[in-house]
Scaffold this active site. Structure first.
Site: not given
Ligand code: XLS
Ligand code: NI
Ligand code: NI
Length: 437
Positions: A233, A297, A105, A308, A269, A340, A272, A310, A102
């Site tokens: 996404e 992702d 980031d 989430d 993802e 991700d 998600h 991750d 991003h």
């Molecule tokens: C957040 C998203 C984010 C996207 C990119 O939950 O996964 O990280 O992949 O903005």
């Molecule tokens: Ni993501």
């Molecule tokens: Ni995410």
């Protein structure tokens, strides 16, 4: 840049399934051919800048724990530039060929847009140098349209036109930098594009604004000749109550309704999908059926937390299912598997970043080998094909080709009587998959 950021850690090597070395690959062997293609080309693994370099591992109950000795904690451009080299050393040592970022980031958000853009350019200079030195490429870039307080009610779906304008300006710059760095794609994740309550929301108007925003992005991309793939996404909620890009089907419907389908594919993802009440397999099949499976992702959620989380993917069933879809659809073109994912708050040492990525890469290597063996065996594909064989000829073929209508079906049924069906054989198929796992 000559500093070493992970001096204790050697380049991770493939040592095979018998190795007991936690800093080695047991299954991922980059150049090994599986199904006629090198493993690394099947996966196109990418490292997520935001989690790997910028996630301090805070949670709603406590502050950051991550030890990142190269990071002085400041918002300076110098600190941001130094991180670039830590990131690239990390990726090189893991043998990861791509990264995703991003804008906010990699570089700090400064007092105004002009200063933020200048900071981003200064960091992009380092990214470009590091890419050239290492051969690591940019899988996709994106803009952070959710962290700054101006986006508290969304970006493209904010009720405030000035916020929409700011977001457009920010995305323009993020596309410019992605283009400059040879990015193979650009991702739109809604962030806060949704609502907290319908009491204050004109849903139809907000959706139209989001579509306008994406059309502007498409126009700009074409204008500057950026050839990377655009992705949207899906994510159903969090931080908002409902996000407009809630799952693959909702995204596809939105893209079709607004004439955007040909311009965007999906970046799916895993976590998600779980939040949307779907399996990742489901989401991938939905995208593949619409010829819109762009990138992934790769992470996973905790079944018990409902957030989430991750996490890094380690479940072999999950990676097998994902690789089955990818193999059957011919694999990635512009996309890849972007981790991700973040280490747990308790896993605060730099070495944990290695364990996490190694585990994810090995889990996908096993999934790939298993999926390839299932497809080479052929029984599974044959079963699925056979199940629909009644559509290959006779009335079924006429239904598919659109030659017949309800009156023909009535005449056919009056003549043929009660149809026969056979078992769906779910348990047999589950056992068949387990033969290979
Ligand atoms: C957040 C998203 C984010 C996207 C990119 O939950 O996964 O990280 O992949 O903005
Ligand atoms: Ni993501
Ligand atoms: Ni995410």
């Amino acid at each position: 840049m000559s500093d070493e950021f992970f001096p204790q850690i050697p380049k991770i090597q493939y040592e095979g399934p018998g190795s007991k070395n936690p800093l080695s690959f047991k299954h991922y062997n980059a150049d090994e051919m599986v199904g006629g293609k090198a493993m690394k080309d099947h996966f196109r693994f990418a490292c997520a800048y935001w989690h790997t370099m910028r996630n301090g591992l805070a949670d709603p109950f406590g502050g950051p724990t991550a030890q990142r000795p190269w990071d002085d904690g400041s918002n300076s451009v110098e600190n941001a530039q130094r991180r670039v080299w830590a990131m690239f050393e990390f990726m090189q040592k893991c043998g990861i060929g791509y990264y995703c970022f991003h804008d906010r980031d990699v570089a700090p958000e400064c007092g105004d847009l002009e200063k933020s853009n200048a900071a981003l350019d200064a960091v992009a200079d380092e990214l470009e140098k590091a890419q050239n030195e290492t051969g690591i490429k940019l899988l996709w870039g994106t803009a952070c349209l959710f962290a700054h307080e101006r986006y508290n009610q969304g970006a493209a779906t904010s009720p405030y036109a000035d916020v929409f304008a700011y977001a457009g300006a920010q995305v323009k710059k993020a596309i410019d930098v992605t283009h400059r760095l040879g990015g193979q794609g650009y991702t739109f994740w809604g962030g806060r594009e949704g609502y907290a309550t319908l009491l204050n929301t004109d849903l139809g108007r907000e959706l139209n604004h989001l579509a306008r925003f994406l059309h502007m992005a498409v126009d700009y991309k074409q204008k500057i000749g950026f050839e990377g793939q655009f992705y949207i996404e899906p994510k159903p909620r969090e931080p908002s109550t409902h996000q407009y890009d809630s799952d693959a089907a909702a995204c596809l419907n939105f893209l079709r309704e607004h004439g955007l389908k040909e311009h965007l594919k999906l970046n799916l993802e895993t976590n998600h999908a779980t939040l949307a009440g779907h399996s990742m397999w489901h989401e991938m099949e939905v995208a593949a059926a619409a010829d819109a499976l762009g990138s992934v992702d790769a992470n996973t959620g905790d079944e018990l937390i409902g957030w989430d989380t991750d996490q890094f993917p380690t479940d072999i069933y999950l990676t097998t299912q994902m690789m089955l879809v990818l193999l059957r659809t011919g694999g990635f073109t512009t996309g890849g598997l972007n981790f991700d994912a973040k280490v747990r708050r308790e896993s605060f040492e730099p070495v944990d970043l290695f364990h996490a990525h190694i585990g994810g890469m090995d889990a996908f290597a096993r999934g790939l080998k298993i999926a390839n063996a299932i497809l080479e065996d052929g029984r599974w594909e044959t079963f699925r094909k056979q199940r629909y064989a009644s559509y290959d000829s006779g009335i079924g073929a006429q239904i598919e080709s659109g030659e017949v209508g309800f009156e023909d079906l009535e005449a056919y049924t009056l003549q043929n009587g009660e149809p026969t069906t056979v078992s769906g054989r779910q348990e047999m198929l589950e056992n068949l998959i387990n033969e290979f796992i």
